[in-house]
Design a protein around this motif. Structure first.
Motif, PDB file in Angstrom:
ATOM      1  N   PRO A  67       0.829  -1.227   0.000  1.00  0.00           N
ATOM      2  CA  PRO A  67       0.000   0.000   0.000  1.00  0.00           C
ATOM      3  C   PRO A  67       0.855   1.266   0.000  1.00  0.00           C
ATOM      4  N   ILE A  68       0.263   2.335  -0.481  1.00  0.00           N
ATOM      5  CA  ILE A  68       0.964   3.619  -0.517  1.00  0.00           C
ATOM      6  C   ILE A  68       0.971   4.262   0.867  1.00  0.00           C
ATOM      7  N   PHE A  69      -0.015   3.930   1.723  1.00  0.00           N
ATOM      8  CA  PHE A  69       0.052   4.417   3.104  1.00  0.00           C
ATOM      9  C   PHE A  69       0.068   3.242   4.076  1.00  0.00           C
ATOM     10  N   GLU A  70       0.711   3.471   5.213  1.00  0.00           N
ATOM     11  CA  GLU A  70       0.866   2.441   6.237  1.00  0.00           C
ATOM     12  C   GLU A  70       0.628   3.104   7.591  1.00  0.00           C
ATOM     13  N   HIS A  71       0.527   2.284   8.641  1.00  0.00           N
ATOM     14  CA  HIS A  71       0.495   2.849   9.993  1.00  0.00           C
ATOM     15  C   HIS A  71       1.809   3.593  10.233  1.00  0.00           C
ATOM     16  N   SER A  72       1.703   4.794  10.799  1.00  0.00           N
ATOM     17  CA  SER A  72       2.898   5.632  10.985  1.00  0.00           C
ATOM     18  C   SER A  72       3.985   4.905  11.773  1.00  0.00           C
ATOM     19  N   GLU A  73       3.536   4.059  12.691  1.00  0.00           N
ATOM     20  CA  GLU A  73       4.482   3.364  13.566  1.00  0.00           C
ATOM     21  C   GLU A  73       5.465   2.503  12.773  1.00  0.00           C
ATOM     22  N   LEU A  74       5.010   1.969  11.642  1.00  0.00           N
ATOM     23  CA  LEU A  74       5.903   1.127  10.831  1.00  0.00           C
ATOM     24  C   LEU A  74       7.182   1.888  10.494  1.00  0.00           C
ATOM     25  N   PHE A  75       7.036   3.172  10.156  1.00  0.00           N
ATOM     26  CA  PHE A  75       8.216   3.923   9.730  1.00  0.00           C
ATOM     27  C   PHE A  75       9.005   4.448  10.924  1.00  0.00           C
ATOM     28  N   SER A  76       8.321   4.856  12.007  1.00  0.00           N
ATOM     29  CA  SER A  76       9.103   5.339  13.148  1.00  0.00           C
ATOM     30  C   SER A  76       9.901   4.179  13.743  1.00  0.00           C
ATOM     31  N   ARG A  77       9.326   2.970  13.737  1.00  0.00           N
ATOM     32  CA  ARG A  77      10.078   1.823  14.240  1.00  0.00           C
ATOM     33  C   ARG A  77      11.074   1.305  13.210  1.00  0.00           C
ATOM     34  N   GLY A  78      10.669   1.265  11.963  1.00  0.00           N
ATOM     35  CA  GLY A  78      11.502   0.671  10.917  1.00  0.00           C
ATOM     36  C   GLY A  78      12.659   1.561  10.498  1.00  0.00           C
ATOM     37  N   ILE A  79      12.375   2.834  10.278  1.00  0.00           N
ATOM     38  CA  ILE A  79      13.425   3.723   9.770  1.00  0.00           C
ATOM     39  C   ILE A  79      14.225   4.322  10.921  1.00  0.00           C
ATOM     40  N   GLY A  80      13.568   4.533  12.051  1.00  0.00           N
ATOM     41  CA  GLY A  80      14.249   5.131  13.205  1.00  0.00           C
ATOM     42  C   GLY A  80      13.695   6.504  13.497  1.00  0.00           C
ATOM     43  N   SER A  81      13.226   6.722  14.743  1.00  0.00           N
ATOM     44  CA  SER A  81      12.549   7.976  15.060  1.00  0.00           C
ATOM     45  C   SER A  81      13.512   9.155  15.093  1.00  0.00           C
ATOM     46  N   GLU A  82      14.836   8.873  15.127  1.00  0.00           N
ATOM     47  CA  GLU A  82      15.830   9.954  15.165  1.00  0.00           C
ATOM     48  C   GLU A  82      16.178  10.478  13.780  1.00  0.00           C
ATOM     49  N   THR A  83      15.710   9.786  12.757  1.00  0.00           N
ATOM     50  CA  THR A  83      16.177  10.148  11.413  1.00  0.00           C
ATOM     51  C   THR A  83      15.467  11.389  10.884  1.00  0.00           C
ATOM     52  N   GLU A  84      16.174  12.051   9.968  1.00  0.00           N
ATOM     53  CA  GLU A  84      15.649  13.222   9.264  1.00  0.00           C
ATOM     54  C   GLU A  84      14.296  12.894   8.599  1.00  0.00           C
ATOM     55  N   VAL A  85      14.249  11.729   7.970  1.00  0.00           N
ATOM     56  CA  VAL A  85      13.032  11.331   7.249  1.00  0.00           C
ATOM     57  C   VAL A  85      11.838  11.317   8.190  1.00  0.00           C
ATOM     58  N   VAL A  86      11.975  10.636   9.316  1.00  0.00           N
ATOM     59  CA  VAL A  86      10.837  10.474  10.224  1.00  0.00           C
ATOM     60  C   VAL A  86      10.529  11.794  10.932  1.00  0.00           C
ATOM     61  N   GLN A  87      11.552  12.539  11.294  1.00  0.00           N
ATOM     62  CA  GLN A  87      11.297  13.760  12.063  1.00  0.00           C
ATOM     63  C   GLN A  87      10.761  14.911  11.219  1.00  0.00           C
ATOM     64  N   LYS A  88      11.216  14.993   9.954  1.00  0.00           N
ATOM     65  CA  LYS A  88      10.870  16.204   9.205  1.00  0.00           C
ATOM     66  C   LYS A  88      10.128  15.961   7.899  1.00  0.00           C
ATOM     67  N   GLU A  89      10.250  14.748   7.337  1.00  0.00           N
ATOM     68  CA  GLU A  89       9.856  14.625   5.936  1.00  0.00           C
ATOM     69  C   GLU A  89       8.617  13.776   5.680  1.00  0.00           C
ATOM     70  N   MET A  90       7.978  13.248   6.712  1.00  0.00           N
ATOM     71  CA  MET A  90       6.876  12.329   6.446  1.00  0.00           C
ATOM     72  C   MET A  90       5.536  13.050   6.282  1.00  0.00           C
ATOM     73  N   TYR A  91       4.740  12.544   5.365  1.00  0.00           N
ATOM     74  CA  TYR A  91       3.353  12.992   5.216  1.00  0.00           C
ATOM     75  C   TYR A  91       2.491  12.133   6.136  1.00  0.00           C
ATOM     76  N   THR A  92       2.264  12.616   7.338  1.00  0.00           N
ATOM     77  CA  THR A  92       1.501  11.862   8.325  1.00  0.00           C
ATOM     78  C   THR A  92       0.157  12.547   8.544  1.00  0.00           C
ATOM     79  N   PHE A  93      -0.899  11.754   8.621  1.00  0.00           N
ATOM     80  CA  PHE A  93      -2.230  12.332   8.824  1.00  0.00           C
ATOM     81  C   PHE A  93      -3.106  11.354   9.607  1.00  0.00           C
ATOM     82  N   SER A  94      -4.186  11.871  10.182  1.00  0.00           N
ATOM     83  CA  SER A  94      -5.140  11.012  10.865  1.00  0.00           C
ATOM     84  C   SER A  94      -6.296  10.741   9.927  1.00  0.00           C
ATOM     85  N   ASP A  95      -6.749   9.492   9.856  1.00  0.00           N
ATOM     86  CA  ASP A  95      -7.922   9.229   9.033  1.00  0.00           C
ATOM     87  C   ASP A  95      -9.180   9.468   9.866  1.00  0.00           C
ATOM     88  N   LYS A  96     -10.352   9.184   9.296  1.00  0.00           N
ATOM     89  CA  LYS A  96     -11.596   9.534   9.981  1.00  0.00           C
ATOM     90  C   LYS A  96     -11.829   8.715  11.249  1.00  0.00           C
TER      91      LYS A  96
END
Ligand SMILES: [Zn+2]
Ligand SMILES: [Zn+2]
Length: 416
Positions: free
Chosen positions: A43-72
């Motif tokens: 899928p093009i979107f995933e639970h945000s946690e997948l990336f904070s755990r997978g990529i690392g919450s300290e990384t530039e990508v997770v801290q500054k570059e992610m398109y994160t949103f809440s669904d309904k």
């Protein structure tokens, strides 16, 4: 009313550029099947946690570059900024570790990062990549790297450079990070505010900083290279040896640490100087802890991701010819049904064929034939219909001949 534009950092892709994309996508499918990779679509979107755990919450990508949103339903979702974490998630969730052998995947698709847009760099961008699971052999590292370089060479991309490093493993990295932190703290104020913050979090990130002052100080910092454990050193030596069997030349770059937390041992980056300054085309490495980190078995992994926009820029000089169109024209509206039927037959034979329903006379149809890039215009008029023949006008030379319908197929085979 105000015109609605595409969001910043996105773009529309259409003809003629789209043909380069088809060319590149076809090349990926064909090439990676030769190494037994299978395509995976996540899928093009995933639970945000997948990336904070997978990529690392300290990384530039997770801290500054992610398109994160809440669904309904108030779930935190993120448009994928990269695909390795998703492929690992998919393998765990579908238990592919038991179902598929060998565990080799490739993917093609859009990724999303809230980044500063520049030439060849977009907020929605296309990547293709490969992932190999459950194989810790250094020869696999070499094969993955070989395939990346060989693929780019087959696309006729020139001036390719491979940077290679080992970033260590959980056995040797913690001790190195201590040494690195200590050395970085001693330099203290010479770093930018961003880097000072990284010292306590992940000091490896300091090597990513592009501030001239920071780069100069980083040049004096200790390198992982000199702190590898025996297992990492042996692995790295074996990767280099296998690369030499495969005729792949490389440069050791001890400052290559890559932007994501999950890399272990081999890390690499491929650039091309074809367009002037050295441009990053793809990067990757080994990630032996990621699968377990995301809840899967203790299993090795390695892969790379390539920026397709960058590769397309390097394909400019290749050009891809437009398809040769056959245009079927009719002199009077009464011959339109014959034209339609001839077009159907020719499409069955595999030719791209166009019939203009709007133009009421031949002159207008010829104009349209030029607009659609017709190579030949096939003309049906009373004389042709009566005699079971067709006139063919070569749009380049303007020469016209008349042949019997039963010879048409043969003629096209020779002249198309
Ligand atoms: Zn190690
Ligand atoms: Zn800095």
């Amino acid at each position: 009313m105000n015109e609605i534009k595409a969001p910043k950092g996105t773009r529309d892709i259409f003809s003629p550029e789209i043909r380069k994309w088809h060319f590149l996508e076809n090349a990926i499918h064909t090439y990676y099947r030769k190494f037994l990779y299978q395509e995976i679509r996540t899928p093009i979107f995933e639970h945000s946690e997948l990336f904070s755990r997978g990529i690392g919450s300290e990384t530039e990508v997770v801290q500054k570059e992610m398109y994160t949103f809440s669904d309904k339903s108030d779930r935190s979702l993120t448009l994928r900024p990269e695909n390795t974490a998703s492929v690992v998630r998919a393998a765990i969730e579908n238990n592919l570790f038991e179902a598929i052998a060998p565990l080799r995947f490739y993917y093609i698709g859009p990724m999303f990062r809230y980044d500063k847009p520049q030439k060849g760099r977009y907020r929605q961008f296309q990547q293709f990549g490969i992932e190999v699971f459950a194989d810790d052999s250094p020869q696999v590292d070499a094969e993955v790297i070989f395939s990346a370089i060989d693929f780019l060479k087959k696309l006729k991309i020139e001036d390719i450079r491979l940077d290679l490093n080992s970033v260590g493993c959980p056995q040797c990295r913690p001790a190195y990070l201590q040494v690195l932190r200590k050395a970085a703290r001693a330099e203290g104020d010479r770093f930018c505010a961003d880097c000072r913050r990284k010292i306590d979090g992940n000091p490896l990130r300091i090597f990513d900083c592009k501030q001239p002052g920071c780069m100069e100080v980083a040049g004096r910092l200790p390198l992982i290279h000199d702190h590898l454990c025996a297992a990492c050193r042996d692995h790295f030596a074996a990767v280099r040896e296998a690369l030499s069997w495969m005729n792949v030349s490389f440069q050791i770059n001890p400052r290559l640490v890559r932007g994501l937390d999950y890399y272990t041992k081999t890390a690499f980056e491929v650039t091309s100087g074809q367009l002037g300054a050295q441009n990053a085309l793809l990067g990757g490495g080994r990630y032996n802890n990621l699968i377990q980190e995301l809840g899967g078995p203790d299993m090795a992994g390695i892969g790379f991701a390539a920026g397709m926009e960058r590769i397309i820029l390097h394909l400019e000089h290749l050009g891809t010819p437009a398809p040769k169109v056959l245009f079927v024209a009719y002199q009077e509206p009464q011959w339109l049904p014959h034209a339609v039927q001839m077009a159907q037959v020719l499409r069955e034979e595999g030719y791209p064929v166009y019939v203009d329903y709007q133009a009421k006379n031949l002159k207008k149809q010829f104009k349209r034939a030029d607009r659609v890039g017709a190579a030949f215009t096939l003309i049906l008029a009373e004389d042709e219909i009566q005699s079971g023949s067709v006139s063919i006008k070569d749009m380049a030379s303007q020469e016209q001949i008349k042949i019997s319908l039963k010879d048409l197929n043969e003629w096209l085979k020779k002249n198309y």
